[in-house]
Design a protein around this motif. Structure first.
Motif, PDB file in Angstrom:
ATOM      1  N   LEU A   1       2.714 -17.541  11.318  1.00 29.24           N
ATOM      2  CA  LEU A   1       2.808 -17.889  12.734  1.00 29.24           C
ATOM      3  C   LEU A   1       2.084 -16.871  13.610  1.00 29.24           C
ATOM      4  N   PHE A   2       2.180 -15.605  13.240  1.00 32.76           N
ATOM      5  CA  PHE A   2       1.556 -14.564  14.059  1.00 32.76           C
ATOM      6  C   PHE A   2       0.029 -14.628  13.967  1.00 32.76           C
ATOM      7  N   TYR A   3      -0.505 -14.713  12.769  1.00 27.90           N
ATOM      8  CA  TYR A   3      -1.961 -14.699  12.611  1.00 27.90           C
ATOM      9  C   TYR A   3      -2.624 -15.956  13.154  1.00 27.90           C
ATOM     10  N   SER A   4      -1.864 -17.051  13.217  1.00 26.88           N
ATOM     11  CA  SER A   4      -2.421 -18.277  13.786  1.00 26.88           C
ATOM     12  C   SER A   4      -2.268 -18.319  15.300  1.00 26.88           C
ATOM     13  N   GLY A   5      -1.601 -17.303  15.873  1.00 24.34           N
ATOM     14  CA  GLY A   5      -1.402 -17.271  17.317  1.00 24.34           C
ATOM     15  C   GLY A   5      -0.222 -18.083  17.792  1.00 24.34           C
ATOM     16  N   ARG A   6       0.601 -18.555  16.848  1.00 25.54           N
ATOM     17  CA  ARG A   6       1.746 -19.380  17.240  1.00 25.54           C
ATOM     18  C   ARG A   6       2.836 -18.544  17.908  1.00 25.54           C
ATOM     19  N   ILE A   7       2.998 -17.306  17.454  1.00 27.02           N
ATOM     20  CA  ILE A   7       3.923 -16.380  18.091  1.00 27.02           C
ATOM     21  C   ILE A   7       3.156 -15.123  18.442  1.00 27.02           C
ATOM     22  N   ASP A   8       3.706 -14.330  19.357  1.00 28.40           N
ATOM     23  CA  ASP A   8       2.989 -13.163  19.840  1.00 28.40           C
ATOM     24  C   ASP A   8       3.463 -11.861  19.205  1.00 28.40           C
ATOM     25  N   GLU A   9       4.663 -11.870  18.635  1.00 35.45           N
ATOM     26  CA  GLU A   9       5.206 -10.675  18.006  1.00 35.45           C
ATOM     27  C   GLU A   9       5.910 -11.052  16.715  1.00 35.45           C
ATOM     28  N   MET A  10       5.878 -10.134  15.746  1.00 38.95           N
ATOM     29  CA  MET A  10       6.591 -10.329  14.496  1.00 38.95           C
ATOM     30  C   MET A  10       7.880  -9.526  14.517  1.00 38.95           C
ATOM     31  N   HIS A  11       8.917 -10.096  13.880  1.00 41.41           N
ATOM     32  CA  HIS A  11      10.214  -9.436  13.857  1.00 41.41           C
ATOM     33  C   HIS A  11      10.777  -9.436  12.442  1.00 41.41           C
ATOM     34  N   GLU A  12      11.731  -8.544  12.211  1.00 46.59           N
ATOM     35  CA  GLU A  12      12.353  -8.422  10.901  1.00 46.59           C
ATOM     36  C   GLU A  12      13.263  -9.614  10.629  1.00 46.59           C
ATOM     37  N   VAL A  13      13.380  -9.958   9.341  1.00 45.56           N
ATOM     38  CA  VAL A  13      14.187 -11.106   8.952  1.00 45.56           C
ATOM     39  C   VAL A  13      15.650 -10.903   9.283  1.00 45.56           C
ATOM     40  N   LYS A  14      16.194  -9.726   9.023  1.00 45.76           N
ATOM     41  CA  LYS A  14      17.614  -9.480   9.234  1.00 45.76           C
ATOM     42  C   LYS A  14      17.978  -9.224  10.694  1.00 45.76           C
ATOM     43  N   GLY A  15      16.996  -9.265  11.560  1.00 41.96           N
ATOM     44  CA  GLY A  15      17.285  -9.159  12.981  1.00 41.96           C
ATOM     45  C   GLY A  15      17.813  -7.814  13.415  1.00 41.96           C
ATOM     46  N   LYS A  16      17.314  -6.743  12.809  1.00 40.44           N
ATOM     47  CA  LYS A  16      17.775  -5.410  13.190  1.00 40.44           C
ATOM     48  C   LYS A  16      17.406  -5.086  14.636  1.00 40.44           C
ATOM     49  N   ASP A  17      16.339  -5.710  15.123  1.00 39.57           N
ATOM     50  CA  ASP A  17      15.937  -5.495  16.511  1.00 39.57           C
ATOM     51  C   ASP A  17      16.602  -6.495  17.457  1.00 39.57           C
ATOM     52  N   LYS A  18      17.637  -7.203  16.945  1.00 44.53           N
ATOM     53  CA  LYS A  18      18.408  -8.187  17.706  1.00 44.53           C
ATOM     54  C   LYS A  18      17.566  -9.388  18.130  1.00 44.53           C
ATOM     55  N   VAL A  19      16.440  -9.585  17.446  1.00 39.60           N
ATOM     56  CA  VAL A  19      15.608 -10.765  17.697  1.00 39.60           C
ATOM     57  C   VAL A  19      15.574 -11.631  16.450  1.00 39.60           C
ATOM     58  N   GLY A  20      15.121 -11.060  15.327  1.00 36.70           N
ATOM     59  CA  GLY A  20      15.092 -11.792  14.066  1.00 36.70           C
ATOM     60  C   GLY A  20      13.866 -12.667  13.941  1.00 36.70           C
ATOM     61  N   ALA A  21      13.655 -13.176  12.730  1.00 38.23           N
ATOM     62  CA  ALA A  21      12.510 -14.040  12.464  1.00 38.23           C
ATOM     63  C   ALA A  21      12.648 -15.357  13.211  1.00 38.23           C
ATOM     64  N   VAL A  22      11.519 -15.918  13.583  1.00 46.20           N
ATOM     65  CA  VAL A  22      11.510 -17.147  14.373  1.00 46.20           C
ATOM     66  C   VAL A  22      12.169 -18.293  13.618  1.00 46.20           C
ATOM     67  N   MET A  23      11.884 -18.405  12.323  1.00 54.07           N
ATOM     68  CA  MET A  23      12.367 -19.548  11.563  1.00 54.07           C
ATOM     69  C   MET A  23      13.849 -19.436  11.213  1.00 54.07           C
TER      70      MET A  23
END
Length: 713
Positions: free
Chosen positions: A65-87
């Motif tokens: 998603l990131f390399y195709s420009g679908r999202i602007d930032e990548m996040h960790e799967v476990k959501g340590k940054d309180k965001v988590g992966a898009v999917m």
């Protein structure tokens, strides 16, 4: 918008505005590109990402998603940054770091539209993989560079074979200690029986992973920039040129074994060029004769862009996959098979398959794959299963849990209907056809009248635990999950005589009834029955009172005195009795039967019986010893063992009360490869310690259990 112009605008904005504004601009232009309509079916790919749990599927999807420009930032799967992966849009997914339900999205890569479904890896949620693969044209099989071919890898490859889904393989996590792509490749050949070869090899391994070498184009590929977004091609390092030549030769030889065109060139000592090799890979990948293997590390941002190129190069578009439906006949004869047209126009009737339904914050959402024709917002479609017409009030494309409205969808698209009252198993078309499927078929619930509990069953303990938490979080319906109650029964061990006289006089008509007979046990396998046998000679008890005696007998058998469980496996033999011409009535003889049972409860010898289950356990031969030990530990009795094709089939009998948690134990000791089935066999006496535990627990919970119960006629 022209791609070059978009790039120029992004570059200018990066210099002039702050990072937040730049990200907004980039996302805005990305949305413009993704809303551009793809008219040619050749420009579409429908793929799924499948693997064993914790192989990096969701991390890989985040990079796509990131390399195709679908999202602007990548996040960790476990959501340590309180965001988590898009999917992983569910809160439970971010807390646990696993994918629980499949999620759909789409990207635009080199003018090709790629519809992606990210699927769970845990075996408890394998139905999500099953229904996703059913509607996909290709797949990416992700393997851990350390773990290699694991338990769920076998399952997903069988599912791909079931629906004839071609795939490419991606050996992930080559940055981890102990990673070895060549070992994983050998496992694919030996365990999965794949005809596969590396199309790439890593430059370095573990902590020294620097890039990859493309064996076809004979170029080294490096991924520069803070997120590996800048792909740089260079010459192959000198110390790896010999290995690259050898591996390229292995690749050509492997393809030549399954491809006639390349095979003839190989026999004639002709050197195939790069286009010949790629064309051969595509032909045989689509026909499932060959699997190209790519390498990299999604977490370290290496190898993802070439993987997306391979998706376009080697996996089929919807026009290259034959799909068919069955058309109903007007005369009632067998339905006829109809090949569906993949053309992206409105000339053919619409045919689609709803493969998943979920309840979202927006309401009911039904995912559908279109196979023929087109469907637009406001259209009326036909549900071939129910024979009802359905209006589509809203049509959307899904990006994880976000919806983007579209006006229409064509053959090859994956979209969602929102707001329509579509039931499970929808088969949608503008002409009748048979297509199938929808809800989670692995989750069931029933009401158990014996234990007065709602019994839920699923694929495993994690499956049920997740459903319990989802009901509490999403539907505000907290539930208490626990071990189901086993349907124990109480019965006699030896015949016991009874002679009970019920007499009551309180002025006016009284109650008078006497019953005499024998209560005796019924041997297995009929020890789950109750039998009332009137064997009276003469007219000491008039026949009109026999149903009341039977009713009193059966009522008392609903709750035993040892553990409170039902009494079963006994025969009430009524030998004699007495009646009164005035005072005898139905309630008098019902009370006499109740008293007879209580009399036998005091005088007779009783014990508790439990359900014994018939087990069929199948494990690889190397795990047969631990599997048999696990059965014996649960008081199981081995009946028979058979060996075939490297697997051991063990037949056994074991108490149901000891079998809870066996699914998890069997998966653990067999590396997830063991399977078992269980069905009821018979009732048998419980062990002494179990009976003591049941009777003690019942007396503690029911101190007044000795009191008489009211009789309700």
């Amino acid at each position: 918008m022209n791609k070059v112009l978009a790039t120029m605008i992004i570059t200018r904005f990066r210099k002039l505005v702050n990072p937040a504004s730049y990200r907004f601009c980039r996302a805005f232009l990305s949305d413009i590109r993704h809303h551009q309509e793809v008219r040619n079916v050749e420009d579409i790919r429908n793929i799924g990402i499948s693997a064993h749990i914790d192989s990096g599927k969701t991390t890989l999807t985040e990079r796509l998603l990131f390399y195709s420009g679908r999202i602007d930032e990548m996040h960790e799967v476990k959501g340590k940054d309180k965001v988590g992966a898009v999917m992983d849009s569910m809160e439970l997914e971010r807390e646990r770091g696993i994918t629980i339900q499949s999620a759909a999205t789409y990207v635009l890569w080199k003018s090709k539209n790629i519809n992606i479904i990210d699927t769970p890896g845990h075996v408890d949620f394998t139905v999500e993989v099953e229904r996703a693969l059913r509607v996909l044209d290709g797949a990416i099989l992700v393997l851990c560079g350390v773990g290699g071919v694991q338990a769920q890898t076998f399952t997903v490859t069988r599912q791909m074979a079931r629906y004839s889904v071609p795939c490419i393989a991606f050996i992930n996590k080559l940055d981890r200690k102990g990673a070895d792509p060549h070992r994983v490749l050998n496992q694919m050949k030996e365990k999965l029986h794949f005809t596969a070869a590396l199309t790439q090899i890593p430059i370095g391994i573990e902590d020294n992973l620097k890039g990859i070498i493309d064996l076809i184009d004979e170029k080294a590929i490096y991924f520069d920039g803070p997120h590996g977004e800048k792909v740089r091609h260079d010459e192959i390092p000198k110390d790896m040129r010999a290995e690259a030549v050898d591996r390229r030769q292995e690749l050509v030889e492997c393809i030549s074994n399954v491809d006639d065109v390349l095979g003839e060139m190989f026999l004639e000592d002709k050197t195939p060029n790069n286009q010949d090799i790629k064309a051969a890979i595509r032909r045989n990948c689509i026909s499932r004769k060959f699997i190209p293997v790519l390498v990299g590390s999604a977490l370290k941002n290496k190898g993802v862009q070439p993987l997306m190129d391979s998706v376009i190069s080697y996996l089929p578009n919807p026009a290259e996959v034959e799909n068919f439906a069955f058309k109903e006949s007007d005369d009632g004869s067998e339905p006829s098979k109809v090949i569906l047209s993949p053309a992206r126009d409105k000339s053919s009737p619409f045919v689609g398959l709803a493969f998943k339904m979920e309840q979202t914050r927006f309401g009911q959402l039904t995912y559908i794959r279109t196979y023929q024709g087109s469907v637009s917002k406001g259209d009326i479609i036909w549900n071939a299963r129910t024979g009802r017409k359905i209006k589509i009030p809203r049509l959307a494309r899904m990006h994880s849990n976000n919806m983007e409205d579209i006006s229409e969808a064509y053959a090859g698209d994956i979209c969602a209907f929102f707001g329509s009252q579509i039931i499970y198993g929808i088969n949608s078309c503008t002409r009748s056809c048979y297509l199938d499927v929808c809800k989670d078929p692995t989750f069931h619930y029933t009401w158990d009248s014996d234990s007065k509990e709602m019994i839920v069953s699923g694929m495993g303990e994690l499956h049920l635990e997740i459903y319990g938490q989802r009901m509490a979080n999403e539907y505000d319906c907290p539930v208490e999950l626990g071990k189901p109650k086993v349907a124990f029964r109480e019965t006699l061990t030896a015949p016991c005589k009874f002679d009970y006289f019920h007499k009551k006089q309180s002025g006016g008509a009284g109650q008078y009834g006497r019953v005499v007979g024998i209560l005796e046990p019924i041997p297995s396998p009929r020890n789950t029955e109750l039998i009332f046998s009137p064997e009276i000679v003469g007219n000491n008890i008039p026949k009109q009172f026999l149903p009341s005696i039977e009713r009193g007998f059966r009522m008392m058998c609903e709750k035993g005195h040892l553990s409170g469980n039902k009494i079963r496996g006994i025969k009430f033999r009524l030998k004699d009795g007495q009646s009164h011409s005035v005072d005898s009535n139905d309630i008098a003889f019902a009370c006499a039967a109740v008293g007879a049972i209580k009399q036998v409860q005091k005088l007779g010898r009783w014990h508790i019986i439990e359900p014994i289950m018939k087990l069929e356990v199948t494990v690889p031969y190397e795990f047969s010893g631990p599997a048999i030990a696990a059965i014996c530990k649960r008081s199981g009795v081995i009946v028979n063992t058979e060996e075939a094709s490297g697997y051991m089939a063990v037949s056994a009998e074991a108490p149901l009360n000891d079998m809870f948690g066996f699914t998890t134990e069997l998966r653990t000791l067999s590396q997830g490869k063991g399977e078992f089935t269980m069905e009821f066999s018979k009732y048998a006496p419980v062990r002494g310690d179990v009976q003591q535990q049941l009777t003690s627990g019942y007396k503690d919970d029911n101190p007044d259990s000795h009191l008489e119960r009211n009789i309700i006629l």
